[in-house]
Design an enzyme around this catalytic site. Structure first.
Site, PDB file in Angstrom:
ATOM      1  N   TYR A  99       1.446 -12.222   8.659  1.00 56.24           N
ATOM      2  CA  TYR A  99       1.463 -12.314  10.054  1.00 56.24           C
ATOM      3  C   TYR A  99       2.186 -13.323  10.726  1.00 56.24           C
ATOM      4  O   TYR A  99       2.570 -13.404  11.974  1.00 56.24           O
ATOM      5  CB  TYR A  99       0.179 -12.567  10.749  1.00 56.24           C
ATOM      6  CG  TYR A  99      -0.908 -11.110  10.323  1.00 56.24           C
ATOM      7  CD1 TYR A  99      -0.979 -10.438  11.308  1.00 56.24           C
ATOM      8  CD2 TYR A  99      -1.462 -11.399   9.188  1.00 56.24           C
ATOM      9  CE1 TYR A  99      -2.122  -9.316  11.190  1.00 56.24           C
ATOM     10  CE2 TYR A  99      -2.505 -10.253   8.918  1.00 56.24           C
ATOM     11  CZ  TYR A  99      -2.909  -9.295   9.967  1.00 56.24           C
ATOM     12  OH  TYR A  99      -3.477  -8.174   9.609  1.00 56.24           O
TER      13      TYR A  99
ATOM     14  N   LYS B 214       0.834  -1.307   0.017  1.00 64.63           N
ATOM     15  CA  LYS B 214       0.109   0.064   0.141  1.00 64.63           C
ATOM     16  C   LYS B 214       0.769   1.124  -0.034  1.00 64.63           C
ATOM     17  O   LYS B 214       2.083   1.211   0.118  1.00 64.63           O
ATOM     18  CB  LYS B 214      -1.023  -0.005   1.428  1.00 64.63           C
ATOM     19  CG  LYS B 214      -1.791  -0.991   1.556  1.00 64.63           C
ATOM     20  CD  LYS B 214      -2.503  -0.675   2.846  1.00 64.63           C
ATOM     21  CE  LYS B 214      -3.815  -1.594   3.003  1.00 64.63           C
ATOM     22  NZ  LYS B 214      -4.950  -0.936   3.140  1.00 64.63           N
TER      23      LYS B 214
ATOM     24  N   THR C 121     -16.793  -3.635  11.386  1.00 63.94           N
ATOM     25  CA  THR C 121     -17.588  -2.624  11.853  1.00 63.94           C
ATOM     26  C   THR C 121     -18.066  -1.923  10.278  1.00 63.94           C
ATOM     27  O   THR C 121     -17.127  -1.440   9.561  1.00 63.94           O
ATOM     28  CB  THR C 121     -16.657  -1.484  12.583  1.00 63.94           C
ATOM     29  OG1 THR C 121     -15.998  -2.167  13.759  1.00 63.94           O
ATOM     30  CG2 THR C 121     -17.546  -0.326  12.922  1.00 63.94           C
TER      31      THR C 121
ATOM     32  N   ASP D 279      16.966  20.688 -24.764  1.00 70.53           N
ATOM     33  CA  ASP D 279      17.229  20.338 -23.426  1.00 70.53           C
ATOM     34  C   ASP D 279      18.784  20.730 -23.041  1.00 70.53           C
ATOM     35  O   ASP D 279      19.713  20.129 -22.980  1.00 70.53           O
ATOM     36  CB  ASP D 279      17.262  18.919 -23.145  1.00 70.53           C
ATOM     37  CG  ASP D 279      17.661  18.251 -21.788  1.00 70.53           C
ATOM     38  OD1 ASP D 279      17.701  19.020 -20.971  1.00 70.53           O
ATOM     39  OD2 ASP D 279      17.983  17.303 -21.582  1.00 70.53           O
TER      40      ASP D 279
HETATM   41  C1  SPV Z   1      16.245  14.056 -18.053  1.00 75.55           C
HETATM   42  O1  SPV Z   1      14.991  13.390 -17.874  1.00 75.55           O
HETATM   43  O2  SPV Z   1      16.245  15.435 -18.368  1.00 75.55           O
HETATM   44  C2  SPV Z   1      17.505  13.324 -17.652  1.00 75.55           C
HETATM   45  C3  SPV Z   1      17.716  11.959 -17.941  1.00 75.55           C
HETATM   46  O3  SPV Z   1      18.537  14.133 -17.253  1.00 75.55           O
HETATM   47  S1  SPV Z   1      18.612  11.941 -19.523  1.00 75.55           S
HETATM   48  O4  SPV Z   1      17.540  12.339 -20.527  1.00 75.55           O
HETATM   49  O5  SPV Z   1      18.803  10.399 -19.644  1.00 75.55           O
HETATM   50  O6  SPV Z   1      19.738  12.806 -19.515  1.00 75.55           O
HETATM   51 MG    MG Z   2      17.969  16.321 -17.632  1.00 70.22          MG
END
Ligand code: SPV
Ligand code: MG
Length: 436
Positions: free
Chosen positions: A76, A45, A123, A206
Site C-alpha cells: 500500500y 494471487k 466480517t 513426435d
Molecule cells: C514439445 O513439447 O512438443 C515441443 C518442445 O515442441 S520441444 O520438445 O523442445 O521441441
Molecule cells: Mg512439439
C-alpha cells in the site's frame, strides 16, 4: 475540507463484507478506493475473474465511494505516499499471518504522513478467497479462458506454463501452489499441450503422427477439470489449407494460443537438433501460413505464435532475427525462439537483439536444455512466457518404471507400494466426488 480515507481492494466478487468496510470508511470522510491492478495481483494471487475496468465500473457505482484510483503494487505504501490520506481503513484480519508485514509497513507509512490506521472487525462467515474457490469450482467458459493468457502476459513479468497431457496433469497444474514468506502464492499460470508428451503418452513418436482430432479429444480431459489457459503445440501447422481449420477449432475450444514452427517435411523433435534432418520453411512460405491463420480467426483474443527453428537447425542468431521480424510483420502475435544449446547464450543474444527493435511482441522460451536460468533471469532477457515443456511426463515415467521393476524383483507389491506409490487413502480422496 473533508478528511481523505483510503481503502485498498481487489473487488472481484462483491459481498456484504466489502460493502460493510466501504460504509465504515465513508463515515470518516471522502473515500478513495485503491483498486488493485492485474499487475499488483498477479505475483500474489490468481488474476481476478473481472478485468480492472470491469471491477472499476462496479466499485465506482457503490454508494460512499468518492473516487477510484489504481493500486499498482501489492504494497500500500507507494499509494499512501502519493495520495497522503488522513486515514486508511482495513479489516483486522491482517494482524496475524502472511499479511502482517503489509500492516507493519502501512503503520510506518501513515506515521510518516501524519495519518491514522483504522482497523475494523473482519466480517465473519464470508471471504473473497472463499468465494473465489467456489467460483473456481464452477469452472470457466471458453472465452474467459482464452482471454486470460493475454491478460497474464500484460500483468506478469513472466508467465509460467507447464506441460499437461491428461486430466490428472491438468489438475496438478490447476491446483499446485506454494506460499512464499513474502505472502506470495506461486502457481502455474497455464498449460502447454506438447506434441512430444501427447505422442509419447500414446507410445507414438513426435512426428505429427497423432492427428489433431485425437489430440483434442485428450486435451478435452484437461479442459474439463481446469480453468487456466492452454497454449497448443501446433507442430508445423500442417498445410496452410488445413491450418486455417485448426485455428478455428482451437479458438472454439477456448485455447489461448497455438505455436507453429517454421519447419517443412517430416517433422522431427527439435531436441534432436542437427542429428535429425530439420528443414526450415522459406520466410515467404511461413509468413503466408501465419497470415492465413490470422485471417481465419474469429476473435481478437486468440494468438498465433511463430516458432523459429534456426538455432535448432544450426543457423546463426542473425537468421533467427531476420525471420522473427518478418513473422511479426506477417501478423504473428508472439515469437517462440528455440534452441538445444546448454549455455542459453544464443537465446539470450536473440532476445536482447530482438528487444532493441521490438519492445512489445511477446517472446516464448522453452528452457529444457538451458535449465540453469531462473524465471527472473529469463524475464530480464526479455522473455514473457516460459514453458516447462515435458516435465510432468518425464517425472512420472521413471517412477512407474521403478515400481514395475520392484514388483518383478520381489514377486509382490509390498516394497513397490512403500517406496514408489501414494497411499490408497490418498488416491481415493484425490479426485473430489470419488466417494458418494
Ligand atoms: C514439445 O513439447 O512438443 C515441443 C518442445 O515442441 S520441444 O520438445 O523442445 O521441441
Ligand atoms: Mg512439439
Amino acid at each position: 475540507m473533508n478528511k481523505k480515507v483510503y481503502l485498498g481492494m481487489i473487488a472481484d466478487i462483491m459481498h456484504p463484507g466489502l460493502i460493510n468496510i466501504i460504509n465504515e470508511g465513508a463515515k470518516h470522510g471522502d473515500l478513495t478506493i485503491g483498486l488493485f491492478t492485474d499487475k499488483a495481483i498477479a505475483t500474489h494471487k490468481r488474476l481476478p475473474y473481472l478485468t480492472y475496468e470491469q471491477r472499476k465500473t462496479v466499485v465506482e457505482h457503490i454508494n460512499g465511494v468518492a473516487e477510484v484510483v489504481p493500486q499498482d503494487e501489492w504494497s500500500y505504501v507507494p499509494n499512501l505516499m502519493k495520495y497522503r490520506p488522513d486515514y486508511i481503513i482495513h479489516g483486522d484480519d491482517w494482524k496475524e499471518g502472511a499479511e502482517k508485514y503489509l500492516r507493519d509497513e502501512v503503520f510506518e507509512a501513515m506515521r510518516k504522513i501524519g495519518g491514522e490506521v483504522i482497523e475494523i472487525p473482519y466480517t465473519q462467515g464470508i471471504t473473497s478467497s472463499g468465494l473465489a474457490s467456489e467460483f473456481e469450482a464452477l469452472g470457466t467458459t471458453p472465452q474467459a479462458r482464452m482471454k486470460s493468457l493475454r491478460r497474464l502476459i500484460s500483468a506478469k513479468p513472466i508467465v509460467r506454463i507447464m506441460e499437461s497431457h491428461c486430466g490428472l496433469t491438468g489438475l496438478i497444474i490447476e491446483h499446485t501452489k506454494i506460499q512464499t514468506p513474502q505472502d506470495e502464492t506461486r502457481e502455474f499460470d497455464g498449460m502447454w499441450a506438447s506434441s512430444l508428451t501427447d505422442s509419447t503418452s500414446k507410445g507414438k513418436p513426435d512426428i505429427e503422427a497423432v492427428d489433431l482430432t485425437t489430440r483434442l479429444h485428450d486435451l478435452n480431459d484437461s479442459l474439463e477439470v481446469t480453468t487456466k489457459p492452454v497454449i497448443y503445440d501446433g507442430d508445423t501447422g500442417g498445410k496452410v489449407e488445413h491450418f486455417v481449420f485448426t485455428v478455428r477449432t482451437l479458438e472454439r475450444l477456448g485455447i489461448s494460443a497455438v505455436i507453429i514452427e517454421d519447419k517443412v517435411g517430416l517433422k522431427q523433435n527439435s531436441l534432436f537438433g542437427t542429428d535429425a534432418v530439420q528443414t526450415q520453411d522459406t520466410i515467404e512460405g511461413f509468413c503466408h501460413k501465419i497470415r492465413s491463420g490470422k485471417e481465419a480467426q474469429v476473435t481478437n483474443d486468440f494468438m498465433i505464435i511463430a516458432r523459429i527453428e534456426s538455432l535448432i537447425a544450426g543457423k546463426p542468431v542473425d537468421d533467427a532475427l531476420e525471420r522473427a521480424f518478418a513473422y511479426v510483420e506477417a501478423g504473428a502475435d508472439g515469437i517462440m525462439i528455440h534452441s538445444k544449446n546448454k549455455d542459453g547464450l544464443d537465446i539470450k543474444e536473440f532476445c536482447q537483439r530482438f528487444r532493441q527493435k521490438d519492445a512489445h511482441t511477446p517472446i516464448v522460451a522453452v528452457p529444457t536444455t538451458y535449465s540453469q536460468y531462473t524465471e527472473e533471469e529469463l524475464a530480464e532477457w526479455g522473455i514473457n512466457i516460459v514453458i516447462y515443456a515435458n516435465h510432468m511426463l518425464r517425472s512420472a515415467y521413471p517412477a512407474m518404471v521403478k515400481c514395475a521393476e520392484s514388483i518383478l524383483e520381489h514377486h509382490r507389491c509390498q516394497e513397490a507400494s512403500a517406496e514408489y506409490c501414494m497411499p490408497i487413502k490418498e488416491i481415493l480422496n484425490l479426485i473430489p466426488g470419488t466417494k458418494k
